[in-house]
Design an enzyme around this catalytic site. Sequence first.
Site, PDB file in Angstrom:
ATOM      1  N   SER A   1    -129.068 -58.120  97.497  1.00 16.01           N
ATOM      2  CA  SER A   1    -130.005 -59.143  97.969  1.00 16.01           C
ATOM      3  C   SER A   1    -131.387 -58.830  97.413  1.00 16.01           C
ATOM      4  CB  SER A   1    -130.048 -59.143  99.503  1.00 16.01           C
ATOM      5  OG  SER A   1    -131.015 -60.059  99.976  1.00 16.01           O
ATOM      6  N   GLU A   2    -132.072 -59.862  96.904  1.00 18.03           N
ATOM      7  CA  GLU A   2    -133.334 -59.611  96.211  1.00 18.03           C
ATOM      8  C   GLU A   2    -134.448 -59.098  97.102  1.00 18.03           C
ATOM      9  OE1 GLU A   2    -132.903 -64.247  95.917  1.00 18.03           O
ATOM     10  OE2 GLU A   2    -131.554 -62.541  95.925  1.00 18.03           O
ATOM     11  N   ASN A   3    -134.290 -59.163  98.436  1.00 17.57           N
ATOM     12  CA  ASN A   3    -135.303 -58.592  99.305  1.00 17.57           C
ATOM     13  C   ASN A   3    -135.065 -57.105  99.565  1.00 17.57           C
ATOM     14  OD1 ASN A   3    -133.033 -59.672 100.826  1.00 17.57           O
ATOM     15  ND2 ASN A   3    -134.121 -59.138 102.687  1.00 17.57           N
TER      16      ASN A   3
ATOM     17  N   ASN B   1    -124.934 -60.750  93.097  1.00 14.09           N
ATOM     18  CA  ASN B   1    -126.029 -61.381  93.836  1.00 14.09           C
ATOM     19  C   ASN B   1    -125.622 -62.823  94.132  1.00 14.09           C
ATOM     20  OD1 ASN B   1    -128.558 -63.166  94.002  1.00 14.09           O
ATOM     21  ND2 ASN B   1    -129.422 -61.124  94.205  1.00 14.09           N
TER      22      ASN B   1
END
Length: 515
Positions: free
Chosen positions: A342-344, A319
């Site tokens: 990706s955190e989304n 990440n």
Amino acid sequence: MSLLTRRIAQPAWPLVKSFAFPCRGFSLTPNLCRINKICDSAEEAVKDVSPNSTLLVGGFGFSGVPSSLINAIRNKPHINGLTVVSNNAGMPGVGLGQLLETRQIGKMIASYIGENKVFEKMYLSGELDLELIPQGTMAEKCAAGAAGVPAFYTPAAYGTIVQTGELPVRFTSDGRPAIMSRPKETREFRGKHYLLEESIFGDVALVRAHKADRLGNCQFRKAQNNFNEAMGKNAKFTIVEVDEIVEVGEIEPEHVHLPGVYVNKVIKSTESKQIEKLTFAEAPKGGALSEKSLSNSAAKRNRIIRRASKELKDGMYVNLGIGMPLATPAHLSDDVEVILQSENGILGMGRYPLPGEEDPDLINPGKETVTLKIGAALFGSHESFGMIRAGQIDLTMLGALQVSAHGDLANFMLPGKVKGIGGAMDLVANPDKTKVVVTMEHVDRSGKPKILEECSFPLTGVRCVSRIITDLAVFDVKPDGLVLREVAAESSVKEVKEKTAAKFQVSPNLKTMDA
């Protein structure tokens, strides 16, 4: 003939044909009455939204934002006093930013203020309450509420002002804190500390999806899911706007991401999708840039980025934070394959698009347009942060304002400035399993050291950093303090000591920084 045999032998259809439920449009009689959750307009869909409701609004940046529904709320000024739960509040004049300007929002629950100056000004002047929470915690609060779980323990934000209750929720008109956040209960499990977080329970959810049928079954497109799935499942009343309304059965059962049981109304979107930060891949250059051809600041950043890229090893799940970390993959050799998370909600994030490849439903954590690699997987933000906190990600790399001698990280708040927490507290919540690497310039703009004995800014994480990469040096953080591993060719141990406000040991195997 037995009773069982007699029951089987009797014709069943006449019994079913004569039996119907008039409620909610449901009937066992074919074609007599059919479920239909489709509304003709956004105005009709939101007509029953009450003032003072808790409103859950999906979206990350401009991706997955239910713009038609937000605009419909904007056009009904009596729907005010809202508590809005959303990752951020759009931009001035766009998305939720409009509801701030019309003063329909009384409180925001968000992870990030970002570049929305109206949002920041209203908060700091006492016109708006704000509960700032880590992005992953917010996603999990919505997901847990959707599952009927009233509270949960999380490692994110332990040892920070989120835990101790030192974040202002409301300011006075002259900028003094009036109401502070509440301290969190803590508990230890298996030798690790956790915070107790109460779940969110919404009254109404506004959700953006790609397709829906009249039953309310919904499908998301690309990284459009983000917070939409968890919020759509959470609220008492969920309204979905979609790119396309399809016939029942056109969405394959295994491709239904938000089942109709959670959905009350569906509309077709009337708003075109927007891109907040249109970013294209740079044309290939003849070779690596010479630092002599760059400005001093750019040369420092280039050196950090090139050295940081060495941390990405073949086969890693990684990440990367906003800024320098996101630039590191461009320096990988062809024989190194890493999977970017990706955190989304992306696993397998690719390069920036070429002109014409841009897609408003594909953005990175910095809201920039990206592509997908072959073999990518997509999911909601709640699942994305779940794999982060669980230690499924091998390495996270992010920027910093300060790092302490024991690996404490401060990277979300400067005195007098409020941008928000974002996802960093979750990213550094499991350093035993996920290696945390910091990239930053060695000193700030005023020449003050950023590596200190103790951080003076609010912490993002406690004893979480394992490696620090600056323009001058590479440090490892060990249990007994810092160890200098590498020094830039243009620098020296003496210069590093002069610009570091923390004690450190010099490795007997000190190397020149490999950039």
